[in-house]
Design an enzyme around this catalytic site. Structure first.
Site, PDB file in Angstrom:
ATOM      1  CD  GLU A   6      13.153  -0.184   0.024  1.00  0.00           C
ATOM      2  OE1 GLU A   6      13.948  -0.555   0.659  1.00  0.00           O
ATOM      3  OE2 GLU A   6      12.186   0.424   0.432  1.00  0.00           O
TER       4      GLU A   6
ATOM      5  CB  ALA B  13       9.858   9.246   1.226  1.00  0.00           C
TER       6      ALA B  13
ATOM      7  CG  ASN C 273      -0.290  -0.095   2.616  1.00  0.00           C
ATOM      8  OD1 ASN C 273       0.478  -1.275   2.790  1.00  0.00           O
ATOM      9  ND2 ASN C 273      -0.553   0.787   3.494  1.00  0.00           N
ATOM     10  N   GLY C 274       2.081   1.242  -0.485  1.00  0.00           N
ATOM     11  CA  GLY C 274       2.990   2.424  -0.783  1.00  0.00           C
ATOM     12  C   GLY C 274       2.785   3.273  -1.963  1.00  0.00           C
TER      13      GLY C 274
ATOM     14  NE  ARG D  73      20.445   9.061   0.161  1.00  0.00           N
ATOM     15  CZ  ARG D  73      19.184   8.717  -0.002  1.00  0.00           C
ATOM     16  NH1 ARG D  73      18.626   7.652  -0.177  1.00  0.00           N
ATOM     17  NH2 ARG D  73      18.379   9.695  -0.045  1.00  0.00           N
TER      18      ARG D  73
END
Length: 502
Positions: free
Chosen positions: A362, A45, A12-13, A276
């Site tokens: 993801e 986010a 449900n993202g 990163r």
């Protein structure tokens, strides 16, 4: 085949909701939420969505930055296919009611590590929350979309070599049942909860990736676990470390060590704006040389009003939870697990190696991120691939990836040397601490061999699951072992993977 729905979405993202809203309204759609509809990693986010939007930017620049961050392991065709849809993705979100920050030039764009120009559309420092609120409001207006909360997808159902639905656990009653569907979509997020320190919420137990592995789907790049350089160095809340956004460095934040020295220029020409993986390893190296277990991120040289305007949620959280005023004080930070760069192998439309099974967000490995994700490319990937997936489903397109050869799980002779030193007792905290040590930001061959041996033993001794927590533990073990095996096979230090013995 008689079905319960046309499209069954586990997750449900942002990717899941974008897909549901992009499919024809004539489709019967079911969304399975492990918790509540508004409880998802996407909501946390902070940074924003990267897209070549301004006049000084173009797709080629965005492609170049993405390929450099991915350290040569991106699929360039997939990168171009996804990034070329950046502007339409932003326009679609605007049409859904997302109120991105604006200035006199239109959208206010910020810059983050690895980007050579400003291209991050955002809503202050709570972009995910703002985007999800808008999409949830749209979902609730669609009578063809059924939302089922507290329902956990367990395993993929197949028929005649194709996916035909899911086995589901009702988390309220602990009863299992099946949902049959013409198209099955896995969009359940990453596997961050295999670690003790992660920015992901407790629900991110790698369910979708583990299901795909058990079903024989192709997975890839699971060794590339991105550690965000700047997690707040304070006790986590509900198993989740608070994130200090990349944008803080993008807007001039400086990293200093215990001695008060700025150190990033010694590690990379881009200093605080390096990708990163570089910044995270640099911070880990500095922490190893000092007594305190954090470094400092200082944005206090910027005007206080500027800091409060650009980073309201970070300012509010640090002040209320830590008594820290970031307009006057530096923020204690350290690397924390943040993102799963690999996952279920797909094309840019989300199609997997199993017919009628799709993976998005993801959960998926589209080839966009390669060995290391460029900041703010993930939300873009969610929107673009979900919209492409909706088109593929509506058009009935087929896709077949290369067969997946699952690694052997038999103990190697090298792993056997740890047989007298393994733990029989399993618990989730023990697993997470173990993974933090052996599958973390800095790895070595001995630790990886030990990890494979220990994880195989725990997996072999695991009892049949019956509750949501037990099913999650099964998935955590499945994903942990897959990460360890992939990391041991990767004999090259690249991107987010670093082995001191290579």
């Amino acid at each position: 085949m008689q079905t319960d729905c046309d499209v069954l979405i586990a997750g449900n993202g942002l990717a899941a909701l974008t897909l549901a809203l992009s499919l024809p309204e004539s489709f019967r759609i079911v969304i399975l939420c492990k918790n509540r509809l508004d409880d998802t990693a996407s909501r946390h986010a902070q940074g924003g969505i990267a897209a070549a939007w301004s006049g000084e930017d173009d797709i080629e620049k965005h492609v170049a930055d993405t390929l450099e961050a991915g350290a040569g392991l991106c699929d360039e065709a997939a990168v171009r296919a996804i990034l070329s849809q950046g502007k339409p993705a932003i326009e679609w979100l605007l049409a859904q009611g997302v109120a991105f920050d604006r200035n006199h030039n239109g959208l206010h764009l910020t810059r983050e590590g690895g980007h050579t120009c400003r291209r991050i559309a955002h809503v202050a420092d709570y972009t995910g929350e703002a985007v999800m609120q808008s999409l949830i409001a749209q979902i609730r207006r669609r009578p063809n979309i059924r939302v089922c909360e507290r329902q956990m997808a367990l395993d993929i159902q197949t028929e005649s070599g194709a996916a035909c639905g899911l086995t589901v656990l009702d988390c309220r009653t602990q009863e299992t049942y099946r949902i049959r569907a013409r198209h099955t979509v896995l969009a359940g997020g990453g596997l961050g909860q295999i670690y003790a320190a992660t920015t992901t919420p407790p629900e991110c137990t790698g369910d979708a990736i583990a299901m795909a592995i058990r079903a024989g789907c192709a997975v890839g790049n699971l060794e590339f676990i991105q550690f965000h350089p700047t997690g707040l160095a304070r006790p986590s809340e509900n198993g989740r470390t608070f994130l200090i956004s990349e944008a803080v460095r993008g807007e001039g934040g400086i990293l200093t060590n215990q001695a008060g020295e700025r150190f990033m220029p010694h590690y990379d020409r881009r200093a605080e704006l390096a990708p990163r993986d570089i910044v995270a390893r640099a911070i880990a190296a500095e922490i190893a040389k000092q007594t305190q277990d954090f470094v400092s991120l200082d944005i206090s040289h910027q005007p206080a009003a500027f800091v409060r305007r650009h980073f309201p949620s970070i300012h509010r959280h640090c002040l209320s939870q830590c008594g820290l005023d970031i307009t006057r004080q530096a923020i204690p930070v350290r690397p924390v697990q943040h993102y799963t760069c690999g996952g279920i192998q797909t094309d840019p439309c989300g199609r997997t190696s199993l017919p009628q099974l799709y993976a998005l967000g993801e959960t998926a490995c589209t080839g966009l991120h390669g060995a290391n994700r460029l900041a703010s490319n993930s939300l873009l990937e969610c929107v673009v691939t979900a919209r492409l997936c909706a088109q593929a489903i509506a058009d009935g397109q087929a896709f077949q990836a290369e067969p997946f050869q699952r690694p052997s799980e038999s103990l190697s002779a090298e792993a056997g040397i740890f047989s007298d030193d393994l733990q029989n007792t399993f618990s989730r905290p023990v697993l997470q601490t173990f993974n933090q040590r052996h599958l973390g930001i800095l790895r070595n061959d001995t630790g990886l061999r030990r990890a494979i041996a220990q994880l195989q033993l725990w997996k072999q001794n695991q009892a049949e699951p019956h509750t949501a927590s037990e099913y999650e533990n099964r998935n955590l073990l499945e994903c942990s072992l897959a990460v360890a095996q992939a990391a041991y096979r990767r004999r090259q230090n690249i991107g987010a993977h670093f082995n001191s013995d290579c």
